[in-house]
Design a protein around this motif. Sequence first.
Motif, PDB file in Angstrom:
ATOM      1  N   GLU A 144      -1.305   4.689  -7.664  1.00  0.00           N
ATOM      2  CA  GLU A 144      -0.093   4.709  -8.148  1.00  0.00           C
ATOM      3  C   GLU A 144      -0.390   4.909  -9.823  1.00  0.00           C
ATOM      4  OE1 GLU A 144       0.164  -0.162  -9.386  1.00  0.00           O
ATOM      5  OE2 GLU A 144       1.419   0.762  -7.604  1.00  0.00           O
ATOM      6  N   ASN A 149       4.301   2.972  -9.386  1.00  0.00           N
ATOM      7  CA  ASN A 149       4.631   3.387  -8.011  1.00  0.00           C
ATOM      8  C   ASN A 149       4.284   4.654  -7.688  1.00  0.00           C
ATOM      9  OD1 ASN A 149       6.844   4.513  -6.282  1.00  0.00           O
ATOM     10  ND2 ASN A 149       8.320   2.933  -7.020  1.00  0.00           N
ATOM     11  N   PRO A 150       3.831   4.497  -6.140  1.00  0.00           N
ATOM     12  CA  PRO A 150       3.018   5.795  -5.691  1.00  0.00           C
ATOM     13  C   PRO A 150       4.209   7.084  -5.657  1.00  0.00           C
ATOM     14  CG  PRO A 150       2.609   3.825  -4.275  1.00  0.00           C
ATOM     15  CD  PRO A 150       3.681   3.624  -5.298  1.00  0.00           C
ATOM     16  N   PHE A 153       4.405   8.661  -9.309  1.00  0.00           N
ATOM     17  CA  PHE A 153       3.014   9.032  -9.684  1.00  0.00           C
ATOM     18  C   PHE A 153       2.774  10.249  -8.972  1.00  0.00           C
ATOM     19  CE2 PHE A 153      -1.590   8.788  -8.740  1.00  0.00           C
ATOM     20  CZ  PHE A 153      -1.879   9.002 -10.040  1.00  0.00           C
ATOM     21  N   THR A 193      -2.563   9.659  -2.990  1.00  0.00           N
ATOM     22  CA  THR A 193      -1.431   8.930  -3.089  1.00  0.00           C
ATOM     23  C   THR A 193      -0.631   8.686  -1.668  1.00  0.00           C
ATOM     24  OG1 THR A 193      -0.009  10.822  -3.103  1.00  0.00           O
ATOM     25  CG2 THR A 193      -0.703   9.823  -5.232  1.00  0.00           C
TER      26      THR A 193
END
Length: 462
Positions: A144, A149-150, A153, A193
């Motif tokens: 992330e 937050n993935p 990101f 990710t």
Amino acid sequence: MKLAPPTLDGNNKLYMAATISLVPLIGSVSSVLVWAAFIWALIRLARQDFSLETCRSIRLVAMAFAGFFIVEALSGAISFYGWRTFNEIVGNLIFLAFLPIYSRLRLSEREGVRNVIETTALGASFVTLGVVLVQVQFLGIRTEGGGGNPGPFAIACLVVFAITILASLRSIGYRRLAFGIASVAMGSSVLLTSSRSLWPGLILLPAIIAFIYRGHIRQGLVRLVSVVAVLSMLVLAGSFVLVKDRINEGIADLKAAEAGEYYSSWGTRLVMWRIGLDLLKEAPLLGYGPGNETSLMEAESKKLVDFKLSYGHFHSAPLQYAIRDGVFGVFALAALFLVPLFAAIRAPRDELGSYGLAFIVSVQVAYLLSGVFGIMLGHDILDTLFVSSMVAGLFFVFENPSLKSESNQIRLRNQSPSIRLHGQTSARLFVQRALRTWNDTVSIDVPNHRIAIRPISSEKAA
């Protein structure tokens, strides 16, 4: 040694680099910077330090951004749910920042701003990959970066990925290789990710950029393509297990959903979309207002499945804004993307203009890929990154005529014949700052020379 105060041009460059190239690393700090720039631009406008941009195309884009805010605000006023709705409306104020920030940025030269954005992206690519590897290998968490937050990101990484691709195509020599390697590094971050919906962007963005920017690509691509291809193969080999597992998970989720099991990632999405379509039938015109998604989802999910869904968005941007604002929300969302795109397409473009168009399309593709199955807007990082990216892209497309006029009317004089400047960035930037304060000749002492700079209108008197 006394440090000189930062100039407006220097602040513009640092601001754009931080709010675009550094977003994967600094996360929500970039949002704070955009808000600060918005407020400061309003203060400078009130002091009449600069004026709002008058270009018709830019004004239309600003209207589209303002229209998005107005639709959300009106829908929220009609369906007001207290603090949640108020918070959403206040957050959307950032879309009004487009015109003030753009108007301030236009006082800088396009080439200088681009160089700073690219150089920052170069370093950020390698640092971001290092952060990602630490999170994956040592912390054992889904990557992330600095975004927390993935999803946001991954989008931020894909935006910087586009910058490195563009920089590699316009550069030569070792600079080109450096940006090529940086693009592989940032592409690796996107891959790690585990955001499957954004993976196609790793193929789509280079293809789109190469097509739009094709008339300005420097010669000698063989070495760049060879290095990037070899490194990409190594990255794919190293992440093969991750990619394979994520694809198999998606297939298994779909099969489970077909069998009536909705606990998986895809299963919950199917339930959310079913809920959203049912809600849309009940309020297609005005929607339910911003900030009410979670409560609606929790209430409706109990009617369909034996567990409660509690998400802040419906994992589909068109459906999300249709539920929030009805059909007007869908139109406002479409305008937010189409108006800047058409403005850039219709404008006469030089090399920097093609660069700006390619960047705008790349950013929008990244957001659209995310918005199909996930979040697109409505997150502080994503909102401010979108505003900054559209500002930068259109800034590259539309040259400031006043800067061009000034640069053509400045001459440097010493005892040699006069020399007219053509694109010498450092001297032009100096003169732009000097023009705001001088009334007569300005002299600069350098070793063995004395250079006098004067307005072109005073040349006859001289």
